[in-house]
Design an enzyme around this catalytic site. Structure first.
Site, PDB file in Angstrom:
ATOM      1  CB  THR A 132     -22.404  11.663 -12.518  1.00 38.48           C
ATOM      2  OG1 THR A 132     -21.414  12.726 -12.363  1.00 38.48           O
ATOM      3  CG2 THR A 132     -21.619  10.289 -12.577  1.00 38.48           C
ATOM      4  CG  ASP A 133     -20.420  16.441 -14.540  1.00 42.13           C
ATOM      5  OD1 ASP A 133     -20.314  15.795 -13.622  1.00 42.13           O
ATOM      6  OD2 ASP A 133     -20.184  17.625 -14.387  1.00 42.13           O
ATOM      7  CD  GLU A 134     -17.646  13.207 -10.099  1.00 41.67           C
ATOM      8  OE1 GLU A 134     -16.684  12.221  -9.915  1.00 41.67           O
ATOM      9  OE2 GLU A 134     -18.153  14.067  -9.290  1.00 41.67           O
ATOM     10  CE1 TYR A 158     -20.936   8.291  -8.142  1.00 39.53           C
ATOM     11  CE2 TYR A 158     -19.856  10.276  -8.993  1.00 39.53           C
ATOM     12  CZ  TYR A 158     -21.113   9.562  -8.661  1.00 39.53           C
ATOM     13  OH  TYR A 158     -22.296  10.314  -9.288  1.00 39.53           O
ATOM     14  CE  LYS A 162     -24.069   7.112 -11.729  1.00 39.81           C
ATOM     15  NZ  LYS A 162     -25.488   6.861 -10.962  1.00 39.81           N
TER      16      LYS A 162
HETATM   17  P1  NAD Z   1     -27.225  10.072  -2.541  1.00 41.24           P
HETATM   18  O1  NAD Z   1     -26.143   9.306  -2.071  1.00 41.24           O
HETATM   19  O2  NAD Z   1     -27.828  11.187  -1.705  1.00 41.24           O
HETATM   20  O3  NAD Z   1     -28.549   8.921  -2.733  1.00 41.24           O
HETATM   21  C1  NAD Z   1     -28.428   7.832  -3.048  1.00 41.24           C
HETATM   22  C2  NAD Z   1     -29.868   6.991  -2.567  1.00 41.24           C
HETATM   23  O4  NAD Z   1     -29.820   5.575  -3.301  1.00 41.24           O
HETATM   24  C3  NAD Z   1     -29.952   6.887  -0.982  1.00 41.24           C
HETATM   25  O5  NAD Z   1     -31.337   7.207  -0.704  1.00 41.24           O
HETATM   26  C4  NAD Z   1     -29.551   5.436  -0.844  1.00 41.24           C
HETATM   27  O6  NAD Z   1     -29.960   4.792   0.352  1.00 41.24           O
HETATM   28  C5  NAD Z   1     -30.178   4.734  -2.401  1.00 41.24           C
HETATM   29  N1  NAD Z   1     -29.461   3.531  -2.361  1.00 41.24           N
HETATM   30  C6  NAD Z   1     -27.851   3.289  -2.485  1.00 41.24           C
HETATM   31  N2  NAD Z   1     -27.832   1.928  -2.662  1.00 41.24           N
HETATM   32  C7  NAD Z   1     -28.890   1.358  -2.966  1.00 41.24           C
HETATM   33  C8  NAD Z   1     -29.194   0.222  -3.502  1.00 41.24           C
HETATM   34  N3  NAD Z   1     -28.428  -0.701  -3.680  1.00 41.24           N
HETATM   35  N4  NAD Z   1     -30.609  -0.110  -3.611  1.00 41.24           N
HETATM   36  C9  NAD Z   1     -31.540   0.747  -3.570  1.00 41.24           C
HETATM   37  N5  NAD Z   1     -31.037   2.205  -3.034  1.00 41.24           N
HETATM   38  C10 NAD Z   1     -29.898   2.444  -2.842  1.00 41.24           C
HETATM   39  O7  NAD Z   1     -27.133  10.502  -4.119  1.00 41.24           O
HETATM   40  P2  NAD Z   1     -27.703  11.681  -4.940  1.00 41.24           P
HETATM   41  O8  NAD Z   1     -26.448  12.814  -4.977  1.00 41.24           O
HETATM   42  O9  NAD Z   1     -29.146  11.644  -4.690  1.00 41.24           O
HETATM   43  O10 NAD Z   1     -27.347  10.935  -6.494  1.00 41.24           O
HETATM   44  C11 NAD Z   1     -28.473  10.290  -6.858  1.00 41.24           C
HETATM   45  C12 NAD Z   1     -27.958   9.885  -8.315  1.00 41.24           C
HETATM   46  O11 NAD Z   1     -27.863  11.094  -9.150  1.00 41.24           O
HETATM   47  C13 NAD Z   1     -26.849   8.995  -8.571  1.00 41.24           C
HETATM   48  O12 NAD Z   1     -27.090   7.967  -9.218  1.00 41.24           O
HETATM   49  C14 NAD Z   1     -25.709  10.029  -8.670  1.00 41.24           C
HETATM   50  O13 NAD Z   1     -24.688   9.367  -9.408  1.00 41.24           O
HETATM   51  C15 NAD Z   1     -26.435  10.625  -9.729  1.00 41.24           C
HETATM   52  N6  NAD Z   1     -25.967  12.135  -9.885  1.00 41.24           N
HETATM   53  C16 NAD Z   1     -25.698  12.784  -8.680  1.00 41.24           C
HETATM   54  C17 NAD Z   1     -25.196  14.109  -8.645  1.00 41.24           C
HETATM   55  C18 NAD Z   1     -24.926  15.169  -7.564  1.00 41.24           C
HETATM   56  O14 NAD Z   1     -24.342  16.237  -7.624  1.00 41.24           O
HETATM   57  N7  NAD Z   1     -25.264  14.625  -6.404  1.00 41.24           N
HETATM   58  C19 NAD Z   1     -24.907  14.681  -9.991  1.00 41.24           C
HETATM   59  C20 NAD Z   1     -25.303  13.957 -11.049  1.00 41.24           C
HETATM   60  C21 NAD Z   1     -25.616  12.734 -10.999  1.00 41.24           C
HETATM   61  O1  DAU Z   2     -20.311  16.292 -10.913  1.00 37.99           O
HETATM   62  C1  DAU Z   2     -21.182  15.407 -10.593  1.00 37.99           C
HETATM   63  C2  DAU Z   2     -20.864  14.943  -9.357  1.00 37.99           C
HETATM   64  O2  DAU Z   2     -20.855  16.082  -8.157  1.00 37.99           O
HETATM   65  C3  DAU Z   2     -21.662  13.792  -8.798  1.00 37.99           C
HETATM   66  O3  DAU Z   2     -21.780  12.564  -9.587  1.00 37.99           O
HETATM   67  C4  DAU Z   2     -21.319  13.169  -7.318  1.00 37.99           C
HETATM   68  O4  DAU Z   2     -22.463  12.199  -6.940  1.00 37.99           O
HETATM   69  C5  DAU Z   2     -21.406  14.256  -6.442  1.00 37.99           C
HETATM   70  O5  DAU Z   2     -20.983  13.784  -5.268  1.00 37.99           O
HETATM   71  C6  DAU Z   2     -20.679  15.521  -7.043  1.00 37.99           C
HETATM   72  O6  DAU Z   2     -19.030  15.097  -6.784  1.00 37.99           O
HETATM   73  P1  DAU Z   2     -17.965  16.015  -6.390  1.00 37.99           P
HETATM   74  O7  DAU Z   2     -16.810  15.089  -6.083  1.00 37.99           O
HETATM   75  O8  DAU Z   2     -17.762  17.285  -7.375  1.00 37.99           O
HETATM   76  O9  DAU Z   2     -18.684  16.726  -5.131  1.00 37.99           O
HETATM   77  P2  DAU Z   2     -18.195  17.246  -3.622  1.00 37.99           P
HETATM   78  O10 DAU Z   2     -19.192  18.101  -3.005  1.00 37.99           O
HETATM   79  O11 DAU Z   2     -17.723  15.860  -2.867  1.00 37.99           O
HETATM   80  O12 DAU Z   2     -17.097  18.182  -4.034  1.00 37.99           O
HETATM   81  C7  DAU Z   2     -16.908  19.264  -4.678  1.00 37.99           C
HETATM   82  C8  DAU Z   2     -15.760  19.924  -4.926  1.00 37.99           C
HETATM   83  O13 DAU Z   2     -15.328  20.444  -3.650  1.00 37.99           O
HETATM   84  C9  DAU Z   2     -14.571  18.942  -5.497  1.00 37.99           C
HETATM   85  O14 DAU Z   2     -13.909  19.514  -6.266  1.00 37.99           O
HETATM   86  C10 DAU Z   2     -13.838  18.482  -4.089  1.00 37.99           C
HETATM   87  C11 DAU Z   2     -14.266  19.653  -3.143  1.00 37.99           C
HETATM   88  N1  DAU Z   2     -14.238  19.608  -1.816  1.00 37.99           N
HETATM   89  C12 DAU Z   2     -14.919  18.761  -1.309  1.00 37.99           C
HETATM   90  C13 DAU Z   2     -15.289  18.503   0.067  1.00 37.99           C
HETATM   91  C14 DAU Z   2     -16.154  17.376   0.525  1.00 37.99           C
HETATM   92  C15 DAU Z   2     -13.376  20.156  -0.907  1.00 37.99           C
HETATM   93  O15 DAU Z   2     -12.730  21.134  -1.420  1.00 37.99           O
HETATM   94  N2  DAU Z   2     -13.735  19.875   0.369  1.00 37.99           N
HETATM   95  C16 DAU Z   2     -14.433  19.213   0.945  1.00 37.99           C
HETATM   96  O16 DAU Z   2     -14.414  18.954   2.496  1.00 37.99           O
END
Ligand code: NAD
Ligand code: DAU
Length: 351
Positions: A132-134, A158, A162
């Site tokens: 992730t970019d975080e 988190y 990562k």
């Molecule tokens: P998600 O939470 O929707 O899915 C995670 C999946 O991993 C689930 O299916 C869960 O059951 C599985 N899992 C969790 N723990 C596990 C374990 N110990 N062993 C096997 N499986 C396990 O997450 P996502 O949003 O799909 O993100 C997927 C990946 O991409 C993560 O590594 C996250 O850090 C990264 N990522 C997410 C975003 C985003 O915006 N969602 C952006 C950049 C990177």
């Molecule tokens: O940047 C990549 C990341 O993006 C991933 O690594 C994470 O797995 C993914 O969950 C996401 O993280 P964020 O914290 O940016 O996503 P989220 O959707 O939780 O929140 C997006 C923005 O909105 C953040 O600034 C928090 C804000 N927010 C979120 C929720 C859930 C609100 O203002 N209200 C809310 O109820």
């Protein structure tokens, strides 16, 4: 074949579906099915013999080793993680266990498997870690976007977990020579996005007439990428990325949270106008800010574009319309994941 971990989650399931739409190679999908994993995301693959699903934990060394020697994957794409920042603030333990310990155990099993391959197989093997970019921390409005050499400065449990996993992946390349690739992507959105995250939460709350919670002043900025574009980028890095390198992936789509929520309300006003004629914007509610809330993320994706020829094909405007349409057309999916444990989470987080 390809081993995908976390392939029942949001991005992982989109990736598996996208893989089969574009490639013939079978996929072994290992997922623990935590609250975020959902087999319904993969329902269209039920009869597809190319897809093998195993419920299990990436930290379970004996299971992972057994799967590696049985299926002999030529590559692994590691999505498995705890992914929600707010949950990591309430309880970091699962994040440490999966994102750090789990990634370490997976890497260790992979290293042993990889060292037993023939020289040609070893060279061709890839371990792609989805990050992730975080991990780069936060930007001010004047700062340049994150590039691959930006210093790691994670601010939440988190992102710290990562970051630790990224460092372990790097170490397995430099110390043992395992051919790893790491991608650092910005915020994704699209089908199967779990409704604890901003975009699906707002769509789901809006149509139920519930408040649309905005943390703090809502002026935090995220760089949004449609999930299908992330999947294409991962396939491209897997095919042509250089082992040991990292690639930033982003949507060139910086938006404040308030802008995102306004856009969602406006599209919903158009697609599903409220009976009383008012806008969904009237449901917006400002709530307490997230502790340690990162102000701005932005990705400089010039490296992946220049070296691998990838760029996003959706704009935020086109992707967000597809997303709203998908959630309106798949209300049953949202209903089925917002079960008892989801409601407990919402109660704890929003009161
Ligand atoms: P998600 O939470 O929707 O899915 C995670 C999946 O991993 C689930 O299916 C869960 O059951 C599985 N899992 C969790 N723990 C596990 C374990 N110990 N062993 C096997 N499986 C396990 O997450 P996502 O949003 O799909 O993100 C997927 C990946 O991409 C993560 O590594 C996250 O850090 C990264 N990522 C997410 C975003 C985003 O915006 N969602 C952006 C950049 C990177
Ligand atoms: O940047 C990549 C990341 O993006 C991933 O690594 C994470 O797995 C993914 O969950 C996401 O993280 P964020 O914290 O940016 O996503 P989220 O959707 O939780 O929140 C997006 C923005 O909105 C953040 O600034 C928090 C804000 N927010 C979120 C929720 C859930 C609100 O203002 N209200 C809310 O109820």
């Amino acid at each position: 074949m390809l081993l995908v971990t976390g392939g029942a989650g949001f991005i992982g399931s989109n990736f598996v579906l996208d893989w089969f739409a574009n490639c013939v190679e079978p996929v072994l999908n290992l997922d623990a099915l935590t609250y975020a994993g959902n087999m319904q995301n993969l329902a269209s693959l039920e009869k597809d013999k190319r897809h093998t699903f195993v419920r299990g934990n990436i930290a379970d060394t004996s299971l992972v080793s057994e799967l590696l020697s049985k299926y002999r994957p030529r590559a692994i794409v590691n999505f498995a993680a705890e992914s929600h920042v707010d949950r990591s603030i309430h309880g970091p333990e699962d994040f440490i266990q999966t994102n750090i310990v789990g990634t370490y155990r997976l890497l260790e099993a992979v290293r042993l498997y990889w060292s037993g391959l023939s020289p040609d197989e070893r060279e061709a093997f890839r371990f792609l870690h989805v990050s992730t970019d975080e991990v780069f921390g936060t930007l001010s409005s004047e700062d340049a976007a994150f590039c691959e050499s930006t210093r790691y400065q994670p601010n939440s449990p988190y992102s710290a977990s990562k970051a630790a996993s990224d460092h372990l992946v790097r170490a397995y390349y430099h110390t043992y020579g395992v051919p790893v690739l790491t991608t650092n992507c910005s915020n994704n959105y699209g089908p199967f996005h779990f409704p604890e995250k901003l975009i699906p939460l707002v769509i789901s709350n809006a149509v139920q007439g519930l408040p649309l919670p905005i943390y703090g002043d809502g002026l935090q900025i995220r760089d949004w990428l449609y999930v299908a574009d992330h999947c294409t980028a991962i396939r491209r890095v897997l095919d042509a990325g250089t082992p040991g390198e990292t690639y930033n992936i982003g949507g060139r789509s910086e938006k404040t949270n308030l802008d995102v929520v306004h856009t969602l309300c406006d599209i919903l006003d158009e697609y599903r106008p409220k009976a009383d004629g008012t806008s969904y914007r009237t449901q917006i509610t400002f709530v307490k800010d997230r502790p340690g809330h990162d102000r701005r993320y932005a990705i400089d994706a010039r490296k992946i574009q220049a070296e691998l020829g990838w760029k996003p094909s959706e704009t935020f405007e086109s992707g967000i319309r597809k997303t709203v349409r998908w959630f309106l057309d798949n209300a049953d999916w949202t209903r089925s994941v917002t079960d008892g444990s989801y409601r407990t989470w919402v109660e704890m987080q929003y009161g």
